[in-house]
Motif scaffolding. Structure first.
Motif, PDB file in Angstrom:
ATOM      1  N   UNK A 142      -0.128   4.254  69.605  1.00 47.22           N
ATOM      2  CA  UNK A 142       0.599   3.453  70.583  1.00 47.22           C
ATOM      3  C   UNK A 142      -0.201   3.409  71.883  1.00 47.22           C
ATOM      4  N   UNK A 143      -0.299   2.231  72.498  1.00 48.93           N
ATOM      5  CA  UNK A 143      -1.041   2.115  73.751  1.00 48.93           C
ATOM      6  C   UNK A 143      -0.506   0.946  74.563  1.00 48.93           C
ATOM      7  N   UNK A 144      -0.233   1.187  75.850  1.00 47.07           N
ATOM      8  CA  UNK A 144       0.097   0.094  76.760  1.00 47.07           C
ATOM      9  C   UNK A 144      -1.213  -0.507  77.238  1.00 47.07           C
ATOM     10  N   UNK A 145      -1.427  -1.777  76.964  1.00 49.57           N
ATOM     11  CA  UNK A 145      -2.673  -2.437  77.327  1.00 49.57           C
ATOM     12  C   UNK A 145      -2.677  -2.914  78.781  1.00 49.57           C
ATOM     13  N   UNK A 146      -1.535  -3.396  79.238  1.00 41.33           N
ATOM     14  CA  UNK A 146      -1.441  -3.904  80.608  1.00 41.33           C
ATOM     15  C   UNK A 146       0.029  -3.952  80.995  1.00 41.33           C
TER      16      UNK A 146
ATOM     17  N   UNK B  25       7.261   2.724  65.315  1.00 38.22           N
ATOM     18  CA  UNK B  25       5.818   2.811  65.523  1.00 38.22           C
ATOM     19  C   UNK B  25       5.361   4.258  65.627  1.00 38.22           C
ATOM     20  N   UNK B  26       4.159   4.511  65.135  1.00 38.52           N
ATOM     21  CA  UNK B  26       3.572   5.844  65.209  1.00 38.52           C
ATOM     22  C   UNK B  26       3.074   6.103  66.617  1.00 38.52           C
ATOM     23  N   UNK B  27       3.256   7.328  67.104  1.00 40.91           N
ATOM     24  CA  UNK B  27       2.843   7.656  68.466  1.00 40.91           C
ATOM     25  C   UNK B  27       1.329   7.740  68.612  1.00 40.91           C
TER      26      UNK B  27
ATOM     27  N   UNK C  82       5.307   1.551  60.878  1.00 42.43           N
ATOM     28  CA  UNK C  82       5.448   2.555  59.825  1.00 42.43           C
ATOM     29  C   UNK C  82       4.797   2.132  58.517  1.00 42.43           C
ATOM     30  N   UNK C  83       4.505   0.836  58.388  1.00 42.71           N
ATOM     31  CA  UNK C  83       3.798   0.359  57.206  1.00 42.71           C
ATOM     32  C   UNK C  83       2.297   0.500  57.320  1.00 42.71           C
ATOM     33  N   UNK C  84       1.821   0.971  58.484  1.00 46.35           N
ATOM     34  CA  UNK C  84       0.394   1.177  58.674  1.00 46.35           C
ATOM     35  C   UNK C  84      -0.337  -0.011  59.262  1.00 46.35           C
TER      36      UNK C  84
ATOM     37  N   UNK D 111       8.279   4.726  69.817  1.00 45.03           N
ATOM     38  CA  UNK D 111       7.904   5.898  69.026  1.00 45.03           C
ATOM     39  C   UNK D 111       9.001   6.942  68.906  1.00 45.03           C
ATOM     40  N   UNK D 112      10.054   6.834  69.715  1.00 42.66           N
ATOM     41  CA  UNK D 112      11.128   7.824  69.684  1.00 42.66           C
ATOM     42  C   UNK D 112      10.879   9.007  70.592  1.00 42.66           C
ATOM     43  N   UNK D 113       9.679   9.121  71.167  1.00 42.68           N
ATOM     44  CA  UNK D 113       9.331  10.275  71.994  1.00 42.68           C
ATOM     45  C   UNK D 113       9.923  10.102  73.392  1.00 42.68           C
ATOM     46  N   UNK D 114      10.803  11.036  73.798  1.00 44.59           N
ATOM     47  CA  UNK D 114      11.356  11.015  75.139  1.00 44.59           C
ATOM     48  C   UNK D 114      12.626  10.205  75.314  1.00 44.59           C
ATOM     49  N   UNK D 115      13.271   9.806  74.242  1.00 41.00           N
ATOM     50  CA  UNK D 115      14.495   9.011  74.383  1.00 41.00           C
ATOM     51  C   UNK D 115      15.615   9.779  75.073  1.00 41.00           C
ATOM     52  N   UNK D 116      15.637  11.093  74.910  1.00 42.48           N
ATOM     53  CA  UNK D 116      16.725  11.884  75.500  1.00 42.48           C
ATOM     54  C   UNK D 116      16.710  11.842  77.026  1.00 42.48           C
ATOM     55  N   UNK D 117      15.569  11.484  77.604  1.00 41.28           N
ATOM     56  CA  UNK D 117      15.465  11.403  79.059  1.00 41.28           C
ATOM     57  C   UNK D 117      16.201  10.176  79.600  1.00 41.28           C
TER      58      UNK D 117
END
Length: 211
Positions: A153-157, A148-150, A180-182, A126-132
């Motif tokens: 997004x879900x980690x299943x396992x 992918x849209x945030x 991004x295509x939905x 998702x791009x969120x938190x890459x700077x870390x």
């Protein structure tokens, strides 16, 4: 970020998740609707996943973590949730992964890698938190746009296990997301590799760039 090389463990974990889709197909009679039950905690998961039907990975458009989407495979319908079950099916996938690959890391090390692995995967997808994670992603300002849209997004396992050496480990993640295509797809698979290092006199597990 580039593609993850195939490995025997990745193929096995792919089989486990492929079985999720197969369970749904086996449980629905022709011309009728039928709900597949989620594996109860007391059920015994298969220790040897069924044969693979597809292991061809594909790269999401516009970057993002490479994964192996699910197709179909044979599996006991009572042991795994149906494909597309949503969050209700995630515990069953987690249980199958844990029984297929018994824990072999200290609990504290496993917790660290699972926490970092989930955050890394979210950042990659998702791009969120890459700077870390500059060592993994490099210059975040030059990074490929997230695929992918945030919101979905879900980690299943996820599990963390040794990777052939006391100083190497791998986090196997099964996840879902909307590109991004939905298009929403669950059962995606990503492996993230870690190396045990010493920082300020303390042992820690450091994520490795995906080459």
């Amino acid at each position: 970020m580039t593609a993850t090389p195939r490995s025997p463990r990745l193929l096995l974990i792919t089989t486990v998740v492929l079985a999720v889709a197969g369970g749904a197909l086996l449980a629905v009679p022709h011309g009728q609707g039928a709900k597949v039950s989620v594996m109860p905690p007391s059920a015994t998961a298969p220790t040897t996943p069924p044969p693979l039907t597809s292991t061809t990975p594909r790269e999401p458009a516009g970057g993002g973590p490479r994964s192996t989407p699910t197709t179909s495979a044979s599996a006991p319908a009572s042991a795994l949730p149906p494909h597309g079950e949503g969050e209700a099916g995630d515990p069953a996938i987690q249980q199958v992964l844990e029984k297929s690959w018994p824990a072999d890391l200290p609990a504290e090390d496993e917790r660290q890698m699972l926490t970092d692995g989930r955050a890394l995967l979210r950042a990659d997808a998702t791009g969120i938190g890459r700077s870390k994670w500059p060592r993994v992603f490099g210059d975040s300002h030059q990074a490929v746009a997230p695929a992918f849209a945030s919101a979905r997004f879900r980690v299943q396992a996820a599990i963390a296990r040794r990777d052939g050496s006391p100083t190497k480990a791998v986090v196997h993640l099964v996840w879902a997301g909307t590109d991004r295509g939905g298009t929403y797809t669950d059962g995606r698979i990503t492996d993230l590799h870690f190396t045990r290092t010493i920082e300020k006199g303390k042992a820690t597990w450091t994520p490795q760039p995906r080459i």
